[in-house]
Scaffold this motif. Structure first.
Motif, mmCIF file in Angstrom:
data_model
loop_
_atom_site.group_PDB
_atom_site.id
_atom_site.type_symbol
_atom_site.label_atom_id
_atom_site.label_comp_id
_atom_site.label_asym_id
_atom_site.label_seq_id
_atom_site.Cartn_x
_atom_site.Cartn_y
_atom_site.Cartn_z
ATOM 1 N N ALA A 121 0.824 -1.211 0.000
ATOM 2 C CA ALA A 121 0.000 0.000 0.000
ATOM 3 C C ALA A 121 0.860 1.263 0.000
ATOM 4 C CB ALA A 121 -0.935 -0.007 1.205
ATOM 5 N N ASP A 122 1.958 1.266 0.733
ATOM 6 C CA ASP A 122 2.829 2.447 0.777
ATOM 7 C C ASP A 122 3.398 2.771 -0.604
ATOM 8 O OD1 ASP A 122 2.410 2.781 3.487
ATOM 9 O OD2 ASP A 122 4.256 1.737 4.064
ATOM 10 N N ARG A 123 3.790 1.739 -1.319
ATOM 11 C CA ARG A 123 4.341 1.939 -2.667
ATOM 12 C C ARG A 123 3.268 2.483 -3.618
ATOM 13 N NH1 ARG A 123 9.000 1.113 -5.212
ATOM 14 N NH2 ARG A 123 8.982 0.499 -7.389
ATOM 15 N N LEU A 124 2.058 1.960 -3.522
ATOM 16 C CA LEU A 124 0.970 2.452 -4.365
ATOM 17 C C LEU A 124 0.596 3.883 -3.998
ATOM 18 C CD1 LEU A 124 -1.276 -0.722 -4.623
ATOM 19 C CD2 LEU A 124 0.199 0.262 -6.387
ATOM 20 N N HIS A 125 0.616 4.193 -2.713
ATOM 21 C CA HIS A 125 0.336 5.558 -2.247
ATOM 22 C C HIS A 125 1.341 6.528 -2.877
ATOM 23 C CE1 HIS A 125 -1.125 8.607 0.572
ATOM 24 N NE2 HIS A 125 0.148 8.894 0.832
ATOM 25 N N ALA A 129 -7.180 -3.904 1.257
ATOM 26 C CA ALA A 129 -8.469 -3.421 1.781
ATOM 27 C C ALA A 129 -8.251 -2.619 3.064
ATOM 28 C CB ALA A 129 -9.401 -4.590 2.040
ATOM 29 N N GLY A 130 -8.814 -1.431 3.098
ATOM 30 C CA GLY A 130 -8.726 -0.586 4.286
ATOM 31 C C GLY A 130 -7.441 0.216 4.408
ATOM 32 N N GLU A 131 -6.488 0.012 3.499
ATOM 33 C CA GLU A 131 -5.224 0.758 3.563
ATOM 34 C C GLU A 131 -5.427 2.171 3.009
ATOM 35 O OE1 GLU A 131 -2.285 -0.058 4.817
ATOM 36 O OE2 GLU A 131 -2.832 -2.104 5.358
ATOM 37 N N ARG A 132 -4.637 3.087 3.477
ATOM 38 C CA ARG A 132 -4.694 4.477 3.011
ATOM 39 C C ARG A 132 -3.813 4.605 1.771
ATOM 40 N NH1 ARG A 132 -1.187 8.355 4.651
ATOM 41 N NH2 ARG A 132 -1.676 10.384 3.794
ATOM 42 N N ILE A 133 -4.473 4.815 0.617
ATOM 43 C CA ILE A 133 -3.757 4.965 -0.647
ATOM 44 C C ILE A 133 -4.339 6.178 -1.374
ATOM 45 C CG2 ILE A 133 -3.174 3.907 -2.864
ATOM 46 C CD1 ILE A 133 -3.639 1.163 -1.509
ATOM 47 N N HIS A 134 -3.495 7.139 -1.665
ATOM 48 C CA HIS A 134 -3.903 8.350 -2.388
ATOM 49 C C HIS A 134 -4.492 7.963 -3.744
ATOM 50 C CE1 HIS A 134 -3.734 12.580 -3.486
ATOM 51 N NE2 HIS A 134 -3.155 12.246 -4.620
#
Length: 139
Positions: free
Chosen positions: A49-53, A78-83
């Motif tokens: 998720a961090d990489r996608l964000h 699911a549920g991760e914070r992604i810009h």
């Protein structure tokens, strides 16, 4: 092999592979404009998720090509914070196609690839393999 297929599916002016492990902050594949700015960030596999964000903040378009179980990947995100998560394009390449091509890999090989309505046709010599690319949504 999935990386080569993703490159072929996204082929356009300015596309290029990253330098690999030596450049962990770069996308697997990127499309850059003439100024060097990233226009499309393309990942292959199951990025976190961090990489996608980060990718969604760095490029107007982000695409991910998965070659493993998409349900597992989607569940993990699911549920991760992604810009701009809703804008990420997720594509699952048929795992049977990947396995069939990998079983036939040779050090130097040539192949022809055709795409019609999300169906891939890959010709290796006299043999033609096929599989689908399925789009998924990040809920």
């Amino acid at each position: 092999m999935a990386r080569v297929l993703a490159y072929a599916l996204e082929f356009t002016d300015g596309i290029g592979f990253s330098r690999g492990v030596s450049e962990p902050e770069e996308p697997s594949i990127a499309v850059r404009d003439l100024t060097g700015a990233i226009r499309v960030w393309i990942e292959v596999g199951m990025p976190d998720a961090d990489r996608l964000h980060k990718a969604c903040k760095a490029a107007p378009r982000v695409a991910v090509y998965m070659h493993k179980d998409p349900a597992q990947f989607l569940g993990r995100l699911a549920g991760e914070r992604i810009h701009r998560a809703e804008a990420i394009e997720l594509y699952a390449i048929d795992r049977r196609l990947i396995a069939a091509v990998v079983a036939r890999l040779d050090r130097r090989m040539g192949f022809a690839l055709s795409v019609a309505d999300c169906e891939l046709y890959l010709s290796l010599g006299t043999e033609t393999l096929n599989g689908r690319v399925v789009r998924h949504l990040l809920a």
